[in-house]
Design a protein around this motif. Structure first.
Motif, PDB file in Angstrom:
ATOM      1  N   ILE A 155       0.811  -1.208   0.000  1.00  0.00           N
ATOM      2  CA  ILE A 155       0.000   0.000   0.000  1.00  0.00           C
ATOM      3  C   ILE A 155       0.849   1.265   0.000  1.00  0.00           C
ATOM      4  N   HIS A 156       2.024   1.254   0.624  1.00  0.00           N
ATOM      5  CA  HIS A 156       2.824   2.476   0.633  1.00  0.00           C
ATOM      6  C   HIS A 156       3.401   2.791  -0.734  1.00  0.00           C
ATOM      7  N   GLN A 157       3.447   1.817  -1.651  1.00  0.00           N
ATOM      8  CA  GLN A 157       3.889   2.097  -3.010  1.00  0.00           C
ATOM      9  C   GLN A 157       2.923   3.049  -3.710  1.00  0.00           C
ATOM     10  N   ALA A 198       3.922   6.722  -5.181  1.00  0.00           N
ATOM     11  CA  ALA A 198       3.672   7.114  -6.560  1.00  0.00           C
ATOM     12  C   ALA A 198       3.076   8.517  -6.629  1.00  0.00           C
ATOM     13  N   HIS A 199       2.181   8.830  -5.703  1.00  0.00           N
ATOM     14  CA  HIS A 199       1.596  10.176  -5.675  1.00  0.00           C
ATOM     15  C   HIS A 199       2.614  11.203  -5.196  1.00  0.00           C
ATOM     16  N   ALA A 200       3.476  10.805  -4.265  1.00  0.00           N
ATOM     17  CA  ALA A 200       4.521  11.721  -3.813  1.00  0.00           C
ATOM     18  C   ALA A 200       5.452  12.097  -4.963  1.00  0.00           C
ATOM     19  N   ALA A 201       5.683  11.162  -5.882  1.00  0.00           N
ATOM     20  CA  ALA A 201       6.535  11.439  -7.034  1.00  0.00           C
ATOM     21  C   ALA A 201       5.797  12.233  -8.105  1.00  0.00           C
ATOM     22  N   PRO A 241       9.130  -5.245  -2.181  1.00  0.00           N
ATOM     23  CA  PRO A 241       7.748  -5.310  -1.701  1.00  0.00           C
ATOM     24  C   PRO A 241       7.175  -6.712  -1.815  1.00  0.00           C
ATOM     25  N   ASP A 242       6.489  -7.131  -0.779  1.00  0.00           N
ATOM     26  CA  ASP A 242       5.905  -8.473  -0.736  1.00  0.00           C
ATOM     27  C   ASP A 242       4.445  -8.341  -0.296  1.00  0.00           C
ATOM     28  N   PRO A 243       3.475  -8.655  -1.160  1.00  0.00           N
ATOM     29  CA  PRO A 243       2.061  -8.500  -0.787  1.00  0.00           C
ATOM     30  C   PRO A 243       1.637  -9.369   0.384  1.00  0.00           C
ATOM     31  N   GLY A 262      -6.530   4.602   2.574  1.00  0.00           N
ATOM     32  CA  GLY A 262      -7.357   4.833   1.392  1.00  0.00           C
ATOM     33  C   GLY A 262      -7.171   6.219   0.829  1.00  0.00           C
ATOM     34  N   CYS A 263      -6.993   7.205   1.695  1.00  0.00           N
ATOM     35  CA  CYS A 263      -6.760   8.583   1.263  1.00  0.00           C
ATOM     36  C   CYS A 263      -5.385   8.737   0.632  1.00  0.00           C
ATOM     37  N   LEU A 264      -4.362   8.328   1.353  1.00  0.00           N
ATOM     38  CA  LEU A 264      -2.985   8.545   0.878  1.00  0.00           C
ATOM     39  C   LEU A 264      -2.657   7.698  -0.350  1.00  0.00           C
TER      40      LEU A 264
END
Length: 535
Positions: free
Chosen positions: A44-46, A50-53, A186-188, A250-252
């Protein structure tokens, strides 16, 4: 893209369905299996990164007059992640996050996730120290993330590493330099967070929630709630409550702005486009005073029809269901005012089975216990393999090593293929030797039109009591409505009318407090004496 793992072809052919006619078998296969959907990220932090980039200057969160951009939040989380690695935190660890709603809380969550570890949230304002100590004893990392105002009340061992997030961020407020982290891929299947629920064993149970679990809800429709950049999402819930992860992650994950509330929930609701709440919290708000709200989702407890109708007339309204062990919700229903209220259908990559006491599928319309399968099923309880084996079972429908979870919720399939929630197995009580479903009594009171909200409780072996709102309810009329629709032993002996029903710290009805009030009342003592004489 991450491939969906739920079987695309429906349920495996097993004895759990074999007793039904082929038409019903095919119907249940179609209804019980949510659509297969691929996931865009493994963790989820990926999605946040992506939005931070892509939109570094977008506002990630608002809190107490402060704001932080996606770029600033990402850099601060990276800086803290490097510090935690220096403190010995490694991928797979469970890390205490004993804080309150705040921007530093977000930095702590993301930093832990970036390492490949799992955060364990508790609201340090209200959680008893003894419970915090019990949780600390179950975690693999000794590092505690908190705020300076709470450090002195935490049950820390001598020399135990503790990071006060507000002080850490104050060293370099919002200007940390970008620097790549060297962490595991990353590992789901790795843990995202561990939620300690009240449990049924007399002590909290730590539910192990994976990244696949979380991504499956918040990165697919309808669980994504249509959140997109430019929207404000309310963060109103207790961080130890699983639905808070729905708000925050969900927001971030969608580039929106998290509006972190202070004391006044209504103030936050009036400024947001998306709100996630329990029905008890939503009942305290007036939709007409929330003109910007576009989407509202409720879960966590049964939603009264009247409440759903009122909000569905104002905005897009979802009613969901699912315990923490199935990752917040595993069914969602977009409600239309006046239509029968259901909990909808399985969300993507999830399955729901209504089973009888022998583990066989119930025919459409028959009441049974709901079991959940698919990608929302969590990884069991932390350090409790016995309880895990009791509540999680091999899934005979999906097979291939998948697990399903016993929700203890009663339900049935409607003719339209939606699920009706019919209370909890543990809400079935014996009164005068008869079995009574407490939620059914409460629903009858609410359906009478005499009250907006109701809860029924077992006072003793002979009597039920009920609490209703508002305080102006015509109690004799409410009792008469019950008497006309229910068997005599289901009619509450006493009905108390209140302005507001008390809530727990997680925003649900405080049934334990209501029952204590009933027992302490003059009517309660009189009924208890009468029951004792009859025993």
């Amino acid at each position: 893209m991450i491939s969906a793992t739920t079987a695309d072809s429906g349920f495996a052919c097993t004895k759990a369905l074999g007793h039904l006619p082929i038409i019903q078998r095919n119907t249940l296969e179609a209804w019980g299996c949510g659509p297969a959907r691929p996931l865009p990220y493994a963790c989820i932090h990926q999605a946040f990164e992506a939005h931070a980039a892509a939109t570094p200057h977008g506002i990630a969160a608002l809190w107490r007059g402060q704001s932080i951009s996606y770029e600033q939040l990402n850099r601060q989380a990276d800086r803290l992640a490097r510090h935690l690695i220096e403190q010995g935190v490694v991928a797979g660890d469970t890390v205490a996050l004993f804080v309150e709603r705040s921007i530093p809380m977000l930095v702590g969550m993301l930093a832990v996730l970036k390492i490949g570890a799992a955060y364990v949230p508790q609201d340090a304002r209200i959680t008893p120290p003894a419970q915090l100590a019990m949780i600390l004893g179950a975690l693999s990392s000794t590092v505690v993330l908190t705020l300076s105002g709470f450090k002195d009340r935490l049950p820390l061992a001598a020399g135990q590493p503790c990071v006060c997030l507000d002080e850490f961020l104050a060293q370099q407020p919002w200007v940390a330099q970008a620097c790549a982290l060297n962490v595991a891929a990353p590992d789901p299947a790795s843990l995202c967070f561990v939620l300690f629920t009240s449990g049924t064993t007399g002590r909290p149970n730590g539910v192990r929630v994976t990244h696949r679990n979380v991504c499956n809800l918040v990165l697919t429709a309808p669980g994504n709630l249509g959140i997109k950049p430019g929207m404000q999402v309310g963060q109103i819930l207790n961080i130890a409550f699983d639905m808070a992860a729905w708000e925050i992650l969900g927001c971030l994950a969608h580039g929106a702005t998290l509006h972190i509330r202070q004391q006044d929930i209504g103030e936050t609701a009036r400024q947001c486009q998306v709100l996630i709440a329990t029905p008890s919290i939503l009942a305290t708000l007036d939709p007409q005073r929330c003109p910007t709200l576009e989407v509202v989702a409720v879960a966590g407890e049964p939603c009264p029809q009247a409440l759903a109708d009122r909000w569905a007339a104002h905005c897009t309204f979802y009613n969901g269901c699912g315990p923490t062990e199935t990752t917040i919700v595993n069914t969602l229903h977009r409600h239309v005012p006046g239509a029968p209220l259901t909990i909808g259908k399985p969300t993507p990559n999830n399955t729901v089975y209504v089973l009888d006491e022998h583990g066989q599928a119930c025919a459409p319309g028959e009441v049974g216990e709901m079991w959940a399968g698919g990608d929302g099923v969590t990884a069991g309880y932390l350090q409790d393999p016995l309880l895990t084996a009791q509540r999680y079972r091999p899934d005979p429908f999906l097979a291939t090593g998948r697990m399903m979870f016993r929700t203890r919720d009663l339900g049935r399939w409607t003719d339209e293929g939606a699920l009706e929630h019919l209370g909890r197995v543990d809400d079935q009580v014996k009164v005068r030797g008869f079995r009574v479903e407490l939620d059914a009594v409460a629903s009858t009171l609410e359906a009478s039109g005499a009250c907006s909200r109701a809860v029924a409780l077992k006072l003793d072996s002979q009597h039920l009591v009920a609490f209703v709102t508002p305080a102006t309810v015509d109690i004799p009329a409410a009792r008469q409505s019950c008497a006309q629709r229910l068997a005599y032993y289901c009619v509450p002996a006493v009905i108390f009318a209140l302005d507001h029903l008390p809530l727990t710290a997680r925003g649900k009805l405080d049934k334990a407090l209501l029952l204590q009030w009933a027992r302490d009342s003059e009517e309660g003592r009189r009924l208890a004496l009468k029951a004792g004489e009859q025993a």
